[in-house]
Design a protein around this motif. Structure first.
Motif, mmCIF file in Angstrom:
data_model
loop_
_atom_site.group_PDB
_atom_site.id
_atom_site.type_symbol
_atom_site.label_atom_id
_atom_site.label_comp_id
_atom_site.label_asym_id
_atom_site.label_seq_id
_atom_site.Cartn_x
_atom_site.Cartn_y
_atom_site.Cartn_z
ATOM 1 N N GLN A 26 0.837 -0.805 0.079
ATOM 2 C CA GLN A 26 -0.345 -0.071 0.033
ATOM 3 C C GLN A 26 0.876 1.487 0.178
ATOM 4 O O GLN A 26 0.455 2.401 0.026
ATOM 5 C CB GLN A 26 -0.517 0.565 0.784
ATOM 6 N N ARG A 48 -5.590 -6.434 -2.114
ATOM 7 C CA ARG A 48 -4.249 -5.358 -1.936
ATOM 8 C C ARG A 48 -3.566 -5.902 -0.999
ATOM 9 O O ARG A 48 -4.195 -5.877 -0.025
ATOM 10 C CB ARG A 48 -6.259 -5.047 -1.189
ATOM 11 N N ILE A 50 -0.686 -6.394 1.787
ATOM 12 C CA ILE A 50 -0.161 -5.024 2.479
ATOM 13 C C ILE A 50 1.574 -5.854 2.670
ATOM 14 O O ILE A 50 1.558 -7.427 2.845
ATOM 15 C CB ILE A 50 -0.019 -5.505 4.607
ATOM 16 N N HIS A 90 -8.282 -2.556 12.240
ATOM 17 C CA HIS A 90 -7.292 -3.087 11.116
ATOM 18 C C HIS A 90 -6.853 -1.537 10.658
ATOM 19 O O HIS A 90 -7.230 -0.789 9.985
ATOM 20 C CB HIS A 90 -8.231 -3.163 9.890
ATOM 21 N N HIS A 137 -11.463 -7.887 6.322
ATOM 22 C CA HIS A 137 -11.359 -6.302 5.833
ATOM 23 C C HIS A 137 -10.876 -6.148 4.632
ATOM 24 O O HIS A 137 -10.703 -5.362 3.730
ATOM 25 C CB HIS A 137 -10.419 -5.559 6.467
ATOM 26 N N TYR A 139 -7.878 -7.240 2.957
ATOM 27 C CA TYR A 139 -6.875 -7.049 2.862
ATOM 28 C C TYR A 139 -5.691 -8.267 2.651
ATOM 29 O O TYR A 139 -6.392 -9.382 3.556
ATOM 30 C CB TYR A 139 -6.219 -6.055 3.343
ATOM 31 N N THR A 140 -4.707 -8.414 2.067
ATOM 32 C CA THR A 140 -4.073 -9.429 1.450
ATOM 33 C C THR A 140 -2.414 -8.997 2.495
ATOM 34 O O THR A 140 -1.685 -8.494 1.589
ATOM 35 C CB THR A 140 -3.339 -10.068 0.351
ATOM 36 N N GLU A 183 -11.078 -10.988 -2.332
ATOM 37 C CA GLU A 183 -9.737 -10.687 -2.135
ATOM 38 C C GLU A 183 -9.044 -12.057 -1.575
ATOM 39 O O GLU A 183 -8.501 -11.722 -3.182
ATOM 40 C CB GLU A 183 -9.496 -10.045 -0.300
#
Length: 234
Positions: A26, A48, A50, A90, A137, A139-140, A183
């Protein structure tokens, strides 16, 4: 923000592009001229991510990118365990992170994998055992990442042939959220595209942990398992 070195050539292969995206996550990628750069062509949509840097991963004690042939296996889906594993918060950037937070949860999983308790025991891994971990949420968190052998699939055979993707959900949690499922599917498409996961396998190449590791029996991946059976991830 990551500053791209001035004299470094940009990666050229698709896999190198993909690995660069995982490293950026990100964060903004800024060139030596101070302008934003693209981590990869816009034609290659990414989950997405991280990055390990963002969730402050500990350095692995080793890696194995040689003994891994996911084209002959595919993907194994896991959950985070029994009980309630979904975290309410998160919150990137908070130091220290709240206990009920996805970032703290992933760091704790890595610590337990690399430093098992002398009381409860468990296998000692060289890094977090999963390639990717996905929160509710949507996100990976990048674990071992692309083209790296995982350690979570229960046997050497399965680890050498299957990616290990973990949903941060437990047996005591509600059903997975829509953004978590989308996701997860995006990450599966990612490893298919950039590392040919399951490419040489006829039929379904997404399995649950309990399909490849029956000794001892496990319920993993819990409430994620029906989505394998109904073809959602195909």
């Amino acid at each position: 923000m990551l500053t791209y070195p001035e004299h470094r050539e940009w990666p050229s292969t698709e896999r190198e592009w993909a690995q660069r995206i995982e490293q950026v996550g990100q964060q903004r990628l800024v060139g030596p001229d101070g302008k934003d750069r693209e981590a990869a062509p816009k034609a290659a949509p990414a989950p997405r991510f991280i990055s390990r840097r963002e969730w402050r991963a500990a350095a692995p004690t080793q890696t194995d990118t040689v003994n891994f042939w996911p084209e002959w296996g595919g993907i194994v889906l896991h959950y985070a365990g029994g009980g309630k594993e979904m975290r309410e918060e998160h919150s990137p950037g908070r130091t220290p992170a709240p206990l009920d937070d996805c970032y703290y949860q992933v760091r704790l999983i890595q610590h337990r994998h690399m430093h098992p308790s002398p009381i409860t025991g468990g296998e000692r891994y060289w890094d977090i055992a999963y390639n990717y971990l996905i929160c509710h949420h949507g996100y990976t968190f990048v674990g071992r990442g692309l083209a790296s052998q995982p350690g979570a699939n229960g046997s050497r055979y399965a680890n050498e042939r299957y990616y290990a993707i973990c949903g941060l959900i437990g047996s005591g949690d509600p059903k997975p959220t829509d953004v978590m499922l989308r996701e997860t599917k995006a990450v599966m498409e990612w490893v298919r595209r950039y590392d040919q996961a399951g490419a040489r396998v006829e039929g379904r190449h997404v399995k649950g942990h309990k399909d490849v590791d029956r000794d001892p029996p496990t319920q993993c991946p819990g409430s994620l398992y029906p989505y394998i059976g109904n073809g959602y991830f195909d």
